[in-house]
Design a protein around this motif. Structure first.
Motif, mmCIF file in Angstrom:
data_model
loop_
_atom_site.group_PDB
_atom_site.id
_atom_site.type_symbol
_atom_site.label_atom_id
_atom_site.label_comp_id
_atom_site.label_asym_id
_atom_site.label_seq_id
_atom_site.Cartn_x
_atom_site.Cartn_y
_atom_site.Cartn_z
ATOM 1 N N CYS A 91 0.835 -1.196 0.000
ATOM 2 C CA CYS A 91 0.000 0.000 0.000
ATOM 3 C C CYS A 91 0.872 1.250 0.000
ATOM 4 O O CYS A 91 2.054 1.207 0.351
ATOM 5 C CB CYS A 91 -0.938 0.015 1.212
ATOM 6 N N LEU A 92 0.265 2.353 -0.403
ATOM 7 C CA LEU A 92 0.918 3.663 -0.408
ATOM 8 C C LEU A 92 -0.027 4.686 0.206
ATOM 9 O O LEU A 92 -1.238 4.630 -0.012
ATOM 10 C CB LEU A 92 1.264 4.105 -1.839
ATOM 11 N N GLY A 93 0.528 5.607 0.967
ATOM 12 C CA GLY A 93 -0.252 6.740 1.439
ATOM 13 C C GLY A 93 -0.260 7.822 0.369
ATOM 14 O O GLY A 93 0.739 8.035 -0.319
ATOM 15 N N VAL A 94 -1.381 8.473 0.213
ATOM 16 C CA VAL A 94 -1.515 9.530 -0.795
ATOM 17 C C VAL A 94 -1.693 10.866 -0.075
ATOM 18 O O VAL A 94 -2.501 10.977 0.857
ATOM 19 C CB VAL A 94 -2.705 9.266 -1.732
ATOM 20 N N THR A 95 -0.947 11.872 -0.502
ATOM 21 C CA THR A 95 -1.020 13.184 0.138
ATOM 22 C C THR A 95 -1.565 14.237 -0.814
ATOM 23 O O THR A 95 -1.361 14.177 -2.021
ATOM 24 C CB THR A 95 0.374 13.631 0.631
ATOM 25 N N GLU A 96 -2.268 15.194 -0.245
ATOM 26 C CA GLU A 96 -2.738 16.374 -0.957
ATOM 27 C C GLU A 96 -2.392 17.594 -0.124
ATOM 28 O O GLU A 96 -2.735 17.633 1.075
ATOM 29 C CB GLU A 96 -4.252 16.299 -1.196
ATOM 30 N N ALA A 97 -1.683 18.518 -0.707
ATOM 31 C CA ALA A 97 -1.250 19.721 0.022
ATOM 32 C C ALA A 97 -0.474 19.356 1.286
ATOM 33 O O ALA A 97 -0.599 19.999 2.315
ATOM 34 C CB ALA A 97 -2.450 20.605 0.358
ATOM 35 N N GLY A 98 0.308 18.270 1.176
ATOM 36 C CA GLY A 98 1.161 17.884 2.283
ATOM 37 C C GLY A 98 0.480 17.109 3.382
ATOM 38 O O GLY A 98 1.131 16.730 4.360
ATOM 39 N N ARG A 99 -0.813 16.839 3.282
ATOM 40 C CA ARG A 99 -1.527 16.110 4.329
ATOM 41 C C ARG A 99 -2.048 14.776 3.787
ATOM 42 O O ARG A 99 -2.348 14.649 2.595
ATOM 43 C CB ARG A 99 -2.696 16.932 4.879
ATOM 44 N N PHE A 100 -2.172 13.831 4.671
ATOM 45 C CA PHE A 100 -2.659 12.512 4.283
ATOM 46 C C PHE A 100 -4.097 12.612 3.788
ATOM 47 O O PHE A 100 -4.965 13.176 4.450
ATOM 48 C CB PHE A 100 -2.583 11.564 5.485
ATOM 49 N N ALA A 101 -4.336 12.027 2.594
ATOM 50 C CA ALA A 101 -5.663 12.131 1.987
ATOM 51 C C ALA A 101 -6.315 10.778 1.728
ATOM 52 O O ALA A 101 -7.544 10.669 1.680
ATOM 53 C CB ALA A 101 -5.580 12.906 0.672
ATOM 54 N N GLY A 102 -5.497 9.750 1.526
ATOM 55 C CA GLY A 102 -6.084 8.454 1.213
ATOM 56 C C GLY A 102 -5.047 7.363 1.124
ATOM 57 O O GLY A 102 -3.856 7.585 1.348
ATOM 58 N N LEU A 103 -5.524 6.168 0.793
ATOM 59 C CA LEU A 103 -4.680 4.979 0.749
ATOM 60 C C LEU A 103 -4.964 4.214 -0.528
ATOM 61 O O LEU A 103 -6.121 4.039 -0.917
ATOM 62 C CB LEU A 103 -4.982 4.091 1.970
ATOM 63 N N VAL A 104 -3.909 3.747 -1.185
ATOM 64 C CA VAL A 104 -4.070 2.904 -2.365
ATOM 65 C C VAL A 104 -3.336 1.599 -2.105
ATOM 66 O O VAL A 104 -2.204 1.589 -1.606
ATOM 67 C CB VAL A 104 -3.532 3.598 -3.636
ATOM 68 N N THR A 105 -3.980 0.478 -2.401
ATOM 69 C CA THR A 105 -3.420 -0.838 -2.110
ATOM 70 C C THR A 105 -3.306 -1.665 -3.387
ATOM 71 O O THR A 105 -3.871 -1.298 -4.440
ATOM 72 C CB THR A 105 -4.306 -1.604 -1.107
ATOM 73 N N THR A 106 -2.605 -2.788 -3.291
ATOM 74 C CA THR A 106 -2.504 -3.674 -4.451
ATOM 75 C C THR A 106 -3.875 -4.215 -4.839
ATOM 76 O O THR A 106 -4.144 -4.461 -6.019
ATOM 77 C CB THR A 106 -1.564 -4.862 -4.125
ATOM 78 N N ARG A 107 -4.759 -4.373 -3.873
ATOM 79 C CA ARG A 107 -6.121 -4.821 -4.189
ATOM 80 C C ARG A 107 -6.852 -3.767 -5.019
ATOM 81 O O ARG A 107 -7.640 -4.103 -5.915
ATOM 82 C CB ARG A 107 -6.892 -5.113 -2.903
ATOM 83 N N ASP A 108 -6.599 -2.479 -4.727
ATOM 84 C CA ASP A 108 -7.204 -1.411 -5.534
ATOM 85 C C ASP A 108 -6.740 -1.496 -6.981
ATOM 86 O O ASP A 108 -7.519 -1.256 -7.919
ATOM 87 C CB ASP A 108 -6.840 -0.040 -4.963
ATOM 88 N N LEU A 109 -5.456 -1.822 -7.176
ATOM 89 C CA LEU A 109 -4.930 -1.947 -8.541
ATOM 90 C C LEU A 109 -5.657 -3.052 -9.296
ATOM 91 O O LEU A 109 -5.936 -2.930 -10.498
ATOM 92 C CB LEU A 109 -3.427 -2.228 -8.509
ATOM 93 N N THR A 110 -5.957 -4.131 -8.577
ATOM 94 C CA THR A 110 -6.648 -5.251 -9.215
ATOM 95 C C THR A 110 -8.124 -4.938 -9.456
ATOM 96 O O THR A 110 -8.635 -5.090 -10.577
ATOM 97 C CB THR A 110 -6.528 -6.515 -8.343
ATOM 98 N N ASN A 111 -8.799 -4.493 -8.403
ATOM 99 C CA ASN A 111 -10.255 -4.341 -8.472
ATOM 100 C C ASN A 111 -10.708 -3.070 -9.174
ATOM 101 O O ASN A 111 -11.786 -3.050 -9.790
ATOM 102 C CB ASN A 111 -10.853 -4.365 -7.066
ATOM 103 N N ARG A 112 -9.929 -1.998 -9.086
ATOM 104 C CA ARG A 112 -10.386 -0.708 -9.596
ATOM 105 C C ARG A 112 -9.691 -0.272 -10.880
ATOM 106 O O ARG A 112 -10.128 0.691 -11.505
ATOM 107 C CB ARG A 112 -10.207 0.367 -8.525
ATOM 108 N N VAL A 113 -8.615 -0.965 -11.228
ATOM 109 C CA VAL A 113 -7.924 -0.614 -12.474
ATOM 110 C C VAL A 113 -8.059 -1.754 -13.475
ATOM 111 O O VAL A 113 -8.720 -1.631 -14.507
ATOM 112 C CB VAL A 113 -6.437 -0.283 -12.213
#
Length: 607
Positions: free
Chosen positions: A175-197
Motif C-alpha cells: 500500500c501507499l499513502g496519498v497526500t494532498e497539500a502535504g496532508r494525508f488524503a487516502g490509501l491505495v493498495t494492491t487490491r485497488d490496482l486489481t479491483n479498480r484498475v
C-alpha cells in the motif's frame, strides 16, 4: 513416493514439532494428513462444534474469533489451530475463518492423541496453552505504535497508477499513502490496482486519487491492538493507516499482525538451529532488536527478556560450531566452548560483543592446536558477522591464551587467586561468569567447584574481589540525588549499564564467591545468596527489587530506541522519566549503594 505425500513430508520438515520426529515417524504422520481448501471468508469451524482434528496452515491465512466476536489471533503458514479443543473435550473453543484462499492440512484426532501420548517434543509443544493465551493477550493490549510498520511510503495525489504500481513492486509494499497539500488524503493498495484498475479496464495513466480509498478509517499510535483487530473484522480491511497530528506515521496490516505473533524466541531458536550458512544466521540475529522491543512492550520481566535473547545467542553459537566441524572434521580431542560476560550470565539485552573461550582435554597435542585455532576463528568470525562483534579486550577463543587444555586453566585460576593484582582481579571477574555452551561439560564442572573452594578460602583474594566490585558506583550525587554524566556525547545522561546494572552484577559475583555458589546469572546469584544466608532476607529482597527496577528501566529505554528506529544504547536521559519514576530509580540506586557499603565493611573486617 506419491507426489502429494512427498510435498507434505517436505513441509513438515520445516514445521515444529514435526521436524523433531524421526524420518520414519514423520513419513507415517504425513500419510495421516488430509488436504482441505477454504475460500476467503469461509468458516472452517465454529465455536462449540466437534473438531475433526488438528489444523495446520499450508497456504493462506486464518483468523481465530472468540465467543464475543473478537479476533484473538491472525495465523499464517506453519501455524496450527484447534489444539485447545482437542486437549479438552474435543469441541472448538473458538471460531476459525479463512481470510484468504487457504489450504490446511488436517491431522485426525486419533493421530493427534497418539503423538501427544508417545512423542515428548510433540506433547511439550502443544502444552504451551498458557503461553499461547498470553500471546493473544499481548497483541490485543499492545499499543498500535508498537505494532505498526514505521516510515510508510507516501506519494503525491497526481502520481499515475502505473508509477504507483512500480513503486509498490520495487519497494515490496502492499500500500501507499496519498497526500494532498502535504496532508494525508487516502490509501491505495494492491487490491485497488486489481479491483479498480485491471477489473474495470482503466488506463494506467489515471492519477492514484481516482482509485484510492479517500479518508480511510485511521487510528492513533496510542490506540490498542484490539482496536486494530476490531476495525479489520468489522470493515473487512487489511490495512490501517496510523495518523498523528494529521501526518501518516505508520501502517498496520494483517501481515504485520501475523508477523508479530510469529516473532518469538522459539521461532528464532528453531530457525537458527536449521540455518546452513552464516548469512542465514545473520539474517536471524538482525531481527533480535525487534524481538526485544516486543517482549518489553508485552511487560515481560527483564530476566525473561534477557534469558530468551541469550538463548538465541547460545543457539547461534552452537550452530556455528556445528558448521565449523562440518568443514573442518571432528575435533581430535574432547573440548568445551564457554561464554562469559553477559552471554555467560544469560543477561544479553540485545546483540552485543562476544566473550568466549575453550577448554581442551589434557590429551591435546601441539599439533591439535592448529585445529582448535581454525575452529575458534570460524566461530568467532561467524559471531561477528551475526552482530556479536569481536571483544575489544580480546577475551575470545581466537586468542591462544583463552584456548588451552584443562591443566592450563587450573594454573590460570590458581595464579589469579594466589596473586590477586588488578589484572588478576579483572580476569577472575570475567572468568567467574563462565557458562558452558557446547561440548564436553565435564571439563568445566570440576574446575568450577575447585576454583570456588580455593577462592572463597583465600581471604586476601576475596578482599580484592570485594574492592573490585566497588569500582562501579550508582549515579548518586549530593543529597542522594541522581548524578548524570557531566560532559561529552552523553552529557546529562545516566549510564544504565556501568552505573546501573554492573554494580549489582559485581555484588552478585562477590556473594557467589562468598557462598561458593555455582549460579552465574545475577538474579539467580542474589536468590541463592539469600537462601545460603550470605545476605539477610531483607537485604536480599531490597537488592533484588532494586535490581529489577534498574534492569527494567534500562530495557524499556532500549525498547523505545528500537521502536524509534535508533540503535539501542545504555544512556538514559532523566527527561525521559516522570518525577515518580525518577524518585523510585533514585531509591533503587540508594539500595545498591547501601549494599555496597555493607560489603565494603566486610572487606575491612577481612583485611
Amino acid at each position: 513416493m506419491d507426489e502429494d505425500l512427498q510435498t507434505i513430508i517436505s513441509f513438515l520438515e520445516t514445521v515444529h514439532p514435526y521436524d523433531s520426529l524421526s524420518q520414519d515417524e514423520r513419513a507415517r504422520v504425513a500419510r495421516s494428513f488430509g488436504y482441505r481448501t477454504f475460500p476467503a471468508g469461509r468458516t472452517i469451524y465454529a465455536a462449540g462444534s466437534t473438531l475433526d482434528g488438528l489444523f495446520l496452515i499450508h497456504e493462506g491465512a486464518v483468523e481465530i474469533i472468540d465467543t464475543l466476536g473478537d479476533i484473538v489471533s491472525l495465523l499464517g503458514p506453519r501455524n496450527s489451530f484447534g489444539e485447545r479443543g482437542l486437549m479438552r473435550d474435543g469441541l472448538a473453543a473458538t471460531t476459525a475463518r479463512a481470510t484468504q484462499d487457504t489450504v490446511v492440512l488436517l491431522l485426525p484426532v486419533t493421530e493427534f492423541r497418539r503423538l501427544f501420548d508417545e512423542e515428548a517434543a510433540f506433547r511439550r509443544f502443544f502444552q504451551r496453552g498458557r503461553v499461547a493465551e498470553a500471546r493473544v493477550a499481548e497483541i490485543t493490549t499492545q499499543k498500535v505504535g508498537d505494532l505498526m510498520t514505521r516510515g510508510p511510503i507516501t506519494v503525491p495525489h497526481d502520481l499515475s497508477v502505473r508509477e504507483a504500481a512500480r513503486l509498490m513492486r520495487d519497494r515490496h509494499v502492499s500500500c501507499l499513502g496519498v497526500t494532498e497539500a502535504g496532508r494525508f488524503a487516502g490509501l491505495v493498495t494492491t487490491r485497488d490496482l486489481t479491483n479498480r484498475v485491471l477489473a474495470e479496464g482503466l488506463s494506467a495513466d489515471v492519477p492514484v486519487t481516482q482509485i484510492m480509498t479517500r479518508d480511510p478509517v485511521t487510528l492513533a499510535p496510542t490506540a490498542l491492538g484490539s482496536d486494530v483487530l476490531h476495525q479489520m473484522l468489522e470493515r473487512r480491511i487489511g490495512h490501517l493507516p496510523v495518523i498523528e497530528g494529521g501526518t501518516l506515521v505508520g501502517i498496520v496490516t494483517q501481515t504485520d499482525l501475523t508477523r508479530y505473533q510469529a516473532v518469538s524466541s522459539a521461532q528464532f531458536v528453531r530457525d537458527a538451529a536449521m540455518a546452513e550458512t552464516v548469512g542465514q544466521l545473520a539474517a536471524i540475529t538482525a531481527r533480535i532488536p525487534r524481538l526485544v522491543a516486543q517482549l518489553v512492550g508485552a511487560h515481560h520481566a527483564h530476566e525473561v527478556v534477557t534469558r530468551l535473547t541469550t538463548d538465541i545467542a547460545d543457539t547461534v553459537t552452537r550452530r556455528l560450531i556445528a558448521l565449523a566441524e562440518r568443514d573442518l572434521g571432528p575435533a581430535p580431542v574432547p573440548y568445551l566452548w564457554l561464554a562469559c560476560g553477559s552471554q555467560g550470565r544469560q543477561e544479553q539485552s540485545s546483540v552485543s560483543d562476544q566473550d568466549n573461550c575453550m577448554i581442551l582435554d589434557d590429551a591435546a597435542t601441539p599439533d591439535d592446536m592448529t585445529y582448535f585455532a581454525a575452529l575458534a576463528r570460524c566461530v568467532s568470525d561467524g559471531l561477528d558477522a551475526c552482530g556479536y562483534v569481536y571483544c575489544p579486550g580480546d577475551m575470545m577463543a581466537t586468542n591462544p591464551r583463552w584456548c588451552q587444555p584443562l591443566s592450563v586453566w587450573r594454573e590460570y585460576f590458581t595464579g589469579w587467586i594466589n596473586r590477586p593484582d588488578p589484572t588478576a582481579q579483572m580476569l577472575a571477574s570475567v572468568m567467574f561468569d563462565l557458562r558452558p555452551i557446547d561440548g564436553d561439560t565435564s571439563l568445566f564442572q570440576t574446575l568450577q567447584q575447585e576454583t570456588l573452594e580455593k577462592a572463597s578460602h583465600n581471604t586476601i583474594f576475596v578482599a580484592h574481589m570485594v574492592a573490585n566490585s566497588l569500582k562501579h558506583a550508582p549515579p548518586l550525587g549530593l543529597l542522594r540525588g541522581i548524578a548524570t554524566i557531566r560532559s561529552g556525547e552523553h552529557k546529562n545522561h545516566i549510564d544504565m549499564k556501568h552505573n546501573g546494572v554492573v554494580p549489582v552484577t559485581d555484588l552478585g559475583r562477590v556473594y557467589a564467591l562468598l557462598g561458593r555458589l555455582g549460579a552465574v546469572n545475577t538474579r539467580a546469584r542474589l536468590e541463592a545468596a539469600e537462601a545460603a544466608g550470605v545476605i539477610s532476607p531483607s537485604g536480599a529482597r531490597d537488592l533484588i527489587d532494586a535490581y529489577d527496577l534498574i534492569a527494567r528501566t534500562r530495557l524499556e529505554h532500549q525498547a523505545r530506541q528500537i521502536r524509534q528506529g535508533q540503535k539501542p544504547n545504555n544512556y538514559l536521559s532523566l527527561s525521559d522519566l516522570s518525577d515518580f519514576e525518577r524518585s523510585h530509580l533514585r531509591d533503587a540506586f540508594v539500595v545498591v549503594r547501601t549494599m555496597q557499603s555493607s560489603v565494603g565493611h566486610s572487606r575491612g573486617a577481612m583485611s
